[in-house]
Write an enzyme that holds these catalytic residues in place. Structure first.
Site, PDB file in Angstrom:
ATOM      1  N   THR A 178      -1.137  -3.897 -10.599  1.00 34.19           N
ATOM      2  CA  THR A 178      -0.009  -2.984 -10.712  1.00 34.19           C
ATOM      3  C   THR A 178       0.827  -2.959  -9.434  1.00 34.19           C
ATOM      4  O   THR A 178       0.298  -3.158  -8.326  1.00 34.19           O
ATOM      5  CB  THR A 178      -0.504  -1.552 -11.005  1.00 34.19           C
ATOM      6  OG1 THR A 178       0.577  -0.611 -10.876  1.00 34.19           O
ATOM      7  CG2 THR A 178      -1.601  -1.134 -10.040  1.00 34.19           C
ATOM      8  N   GLU A 228       1.816  -0.397  -8.118  1.00 34.41           N
ATOM      9  CA  GLU A 228       1.374   0.759  -7.340  1.00 34.41           C
ATOM     10  C   GLU A 228       0.494   0.345  -6.170  1.00 34.41           C
ATOM     11  O   GLU A 228       0.265   1.137  -5.253  1.00 34.41           O
ATOM     12  CB  GLU A 228       0.621   1.741  -8.247  1.00 34.41           C
ATOM     13  CG  GLU A 228       1.480   2.437  -9.283  1.00 34.41           C
ATOM     14  CD  GLU A 228       2.367   3.526  -8.694  1.00 34.41           C
ATOM     15  OE1 GLU A 228       1.999   4.108  -7.651  1.00 34.41           O
ATOM     16  OE2 GLU A 228       3.436   3.799  -9.277  1.00 34.41           O
ATOM     17  N   TYR A 238      -5.606   5.968  -8.605  1.00 36.70           N
ATOM     18  CA  TYR A 238      -5.343   4.883  -9.555  1.00 36.70           C
ATOM     19  C   TYR A 238      -5.086   3.575  -8.823  1.00 36.70           C
ATOM     20  O   TYR A 238      -5.672   2.530  -9.131  1.00 36.70           O
ATOM     21  CB  TYR A 238      -4.143   5.249 -10.427  1.00 36.70           C
ATOM     22  CG  TYR A 238      -3.546   4.092 -11.204  1.00 36.70           C
ATOM     23  CD1 TYR A 238      -4.196   3.570 -12.322  1.00 36.70           C
ATOM     24  CD2 TYR A 238      -2.327   3.538 -10.810  1.00 36.70           C
ATOM     25  CE1 TYR A 238      -3.645   2.506 -13.023  1.00 36.70           C
ATOM     26  CE2 TYR A 238      -1.773   2.487 -11.516  1.00 36.70           C
ATOM     27  CZ  TYR A 238      -2.434   1.972 -12.620  1.00 36.70           C
ATOM     28  OH  TYR A 238      -1.886   0.913 -13.317  1.00 36.70           O
ATOM     29  N   LYS A 274      -7.317   0.122  -8.690  1.00 36.85           N
ATOM     30  CA  LYS A 274      -6.731  -1.156  -9.100  1.00 36.85           C
ATOM     31  C   LYS A 274      -6.793  -2.189  -7.970  1.00 36.85           C
ATOM     32  O   LYS A 274      -6.944  -3.387  -8.222  1.00 36.85           O
ATOM     33  CB  LYS A 274      -5.277  -0.935  -9.533  1.00 36.85           C
ATOM     34  CG  LYS A 274      -5.121  -0.356 -10.934  1.00 36.85           C
ATOM     35  CD  LYS A 274      -5.487  -1.381 -11.989  1.00 36.85           C
ATOM     36  CE  LYS A 274      -5.093  -0.940 -13.369  1.00 36.85           C
ATOM     37  NZ  LYS A 274      -5.359  -1.976 -14.398  1.00 36.85           N
TER      38      LYS A 274
END
Length: 364
Positions: free
Chosen positions: A124, A126, A178, A182
Site C-alpha cells: 500500500t 500508506e 495498518y 503492511k
C-alpha cells in the site's frame, strides 16, 4: 488451465480480479471467511457459479497450510486485509494478525507445500507515510501543479520547481498500525523471495476506488451520501455529510485498472515490487467538488460538516505515485481518469446499480 487462489475475493479488488482471471480461462478459487453476514459475497454473486469458494482464515496458519497444500495453485493473490486505516488505530492487534501474519502464513505454506506457486502481496502507498521524493525540474515540465512546490531560493530567471512523488526508491515511514503491519508483510515477501527463491511480488498500490468500494472509505462515503440525497428529492432536512480532513491529497485510480497490474506482476520471469498509481494527486476537497458538480451543485460547503472524530491520530497528507517502473517493465497504463472515476461512483449510487464496463481483448 492455470489455477489461481484469491484471498479477499469478496472485496472490491478480489471481485474485479476474479472477473479478469475468468476471462483469461483460469480456474479461480476464492477464499472467504466464515461470517454471520449472509450477503458477504454480493460483489461476486454474478460469477459465484464459476469459481470455487472455500472457507478459511488467513490469520490461522493451519487453515492456510491445508488450503495451499490441497490446491497447489499456480498463483496466489493475497488481497485479504483489515484495510481501513482508521480502524487499525481502534483494532491494532487484529490488524496485525490479518495484515502481517496472514502473508507470512502464505509465504511459509508456499515454501513448504507448493514452491512453484507465484505469490502476489497487496502492499500500500500508506507505507510511505509522510515521506516523498523531490526532483528539481524546469517549471514547464510539471504535469500537475498540485504535486509541486516553488523553491524559495530561485530567481525568476532560472525558475525551477520541485516535483514531489513516491516511487520504489522512496523511504518508507508508516503512520498507522495498518501501514506498519503492511510494511512487515512487504519485508517478509522480500526475505522469502531472496532467501528461498520464491516468485513473490508486491504491488505498492496507491488509492484505488470503484463502484464496489466499501462504504467506510471516504470516496464511497461521499458518493453514497450524494446518491441518498438525490433520491430523497434534495430534501433540505437531509442529514449533512460528516467528514474529516479535506486537505489530504491522494493519488486515486480505478480498481479495475489496478487488478490488471497484479496479474502482470505474476507473469514476469523475475519477481519484483512495483508502485501502481496514476501519477496525479487530488485532495478530498477536489473529490467533493467533482462529486457535487455531477449533481449540479457548485458549492458543497452547505452540505458538509467537518467532524474531528474522523481525523486520524497521525495523518498522511500527501500521496502521489510515480508508476514509471510499472509502465516500462509491465507495460501497464491506468485507463480511468479521476473525473471518470468520480462520475462512475456517483452515478452508481444514484441509480442503485453498477454499470458493467466490459474489457476488450486488447485490454485483457
Amino acid at each position: 488451465m492455470k489455477k489461481a487462489l484469491i484471498t479477499g475475493v469478496c472485496g472490491q479488488d478480489g471481485s474485479y480480479l476474479a472477473e479478469l482471471l475468468l476471462e483469461k480461462d483460469y480456474e479461480v478459487i476464492g477464499l472467504v471467511r466464515r461470517t454471520s453476514n449472509e450477503n458477504c459475497t454480493y460483489r461476486i454473486d454474478h460469477i459465484k457459479d464459476k469459481i470455487i469458494l472455500v472457507e478459511g482464515e488467513v490469520s490461522d496458519s493451519g487453515s492456510v497450510y491445508s488450503i495451499v497444500d490441497k490446491y497447489k495453485p499456480d498463483e496466489i493473490y493475497n488481497l485479504a486485509a483489515q484495510s481501513h486505516v482508521g480502524t487499525s488505530f481502534e483494532q491494532p492487534d487484529y490488524t496485525f494478525q490479518v495484515d502481517a501474519l496472514g502473508p507470512l502464513h502464505f509465504l511459509e505454506a508456499i515454501k513448504r507445500f507448493s514452491p512453484n506457486t507465484r505469490f502476489y502481496q497487496a502492499s500500500t502507498s500508506e507505507l510511505f507515510g509522510k515521506n516523498f521524493t523531490q526532483k528539481k525540474v524546469p517549471s514547464r515540465c510539471l504535469e500537475n501543479v498540485l504535486g509541486s512546490i516553488i523553491a524559495d531560493d530561485l530567481t525568476a530567471d532560472n525558475l525551477c520547481e520541485y516535483k514531489k512523488y513516491q516511487n520504489e526508491e522512496t523511504e518508507f515511514m508508516p503512520q498507522s498500525p495498518y501501514a506498519v503491519a503492511k510494511l512487515a508483510a512487504h519485508n517478509l515477501v522480500r526475505i522469502y523471495r531472496e532467501g528461498y527463491g520464491l516468485h513473490a511480488s508486491c504491488g505498492i498500490l496507491f488509492n484505488h476506488e470503484s463502484e464496489r468500494r466499501g462504504e467506510n472509505f471516504v470516496t464511497r462515503k461521499i458518493t453514497k451520501w450524494i446518491g441518498e440525497f438525490v433520491n430523497s428529492g434534495y430534501d433540505p432536512e437531509f442529514p449533512k455529510l460528516r467528514l474529516g480532513n479535506l486537505d489530504a491529497y491522494r493519488d486515486w485510480g480505478h480498481a479495475q485498472d489496478y487488478v490488471k497490474a497484479m496479474w502482470l506482476m505474476t507473469q514476469q520471469e523475475t519477481p519484483d515490487d512495483y508502485v501502481i498509481a496514476t501519477g496525479e494527486t487530488y485532495s478530498v476537497r477536489d473529490f467533493l467538488n467533482e462529486a457535487f458538480n455531477e449533481i449540479g451543485i457548485d458549492n458543497f460547503e452547505p452540505y458538509v460538516v467537518i467532524d474531528p472524530k474522523f481525523y486520524r491520530p497521525a495523518e498522511v497528507e500527501y500521496l502521489k505515485g510515480n508508476p514509471s517502473k510499472a509502465k516500462k517493465v509491465l507495460g501497464w497504463e491506468p485507463k480511468v481518469k479521476f473525473q471518470d472515476l468520480v462520475t462512475r461512483m456517483v452515478r452508481r449510487d444514484i441509480d442503485g446499480k453498477e454499470k458493467i464496463y466490459e474489457l476488450s481483448n486488447e485490454e485483457l
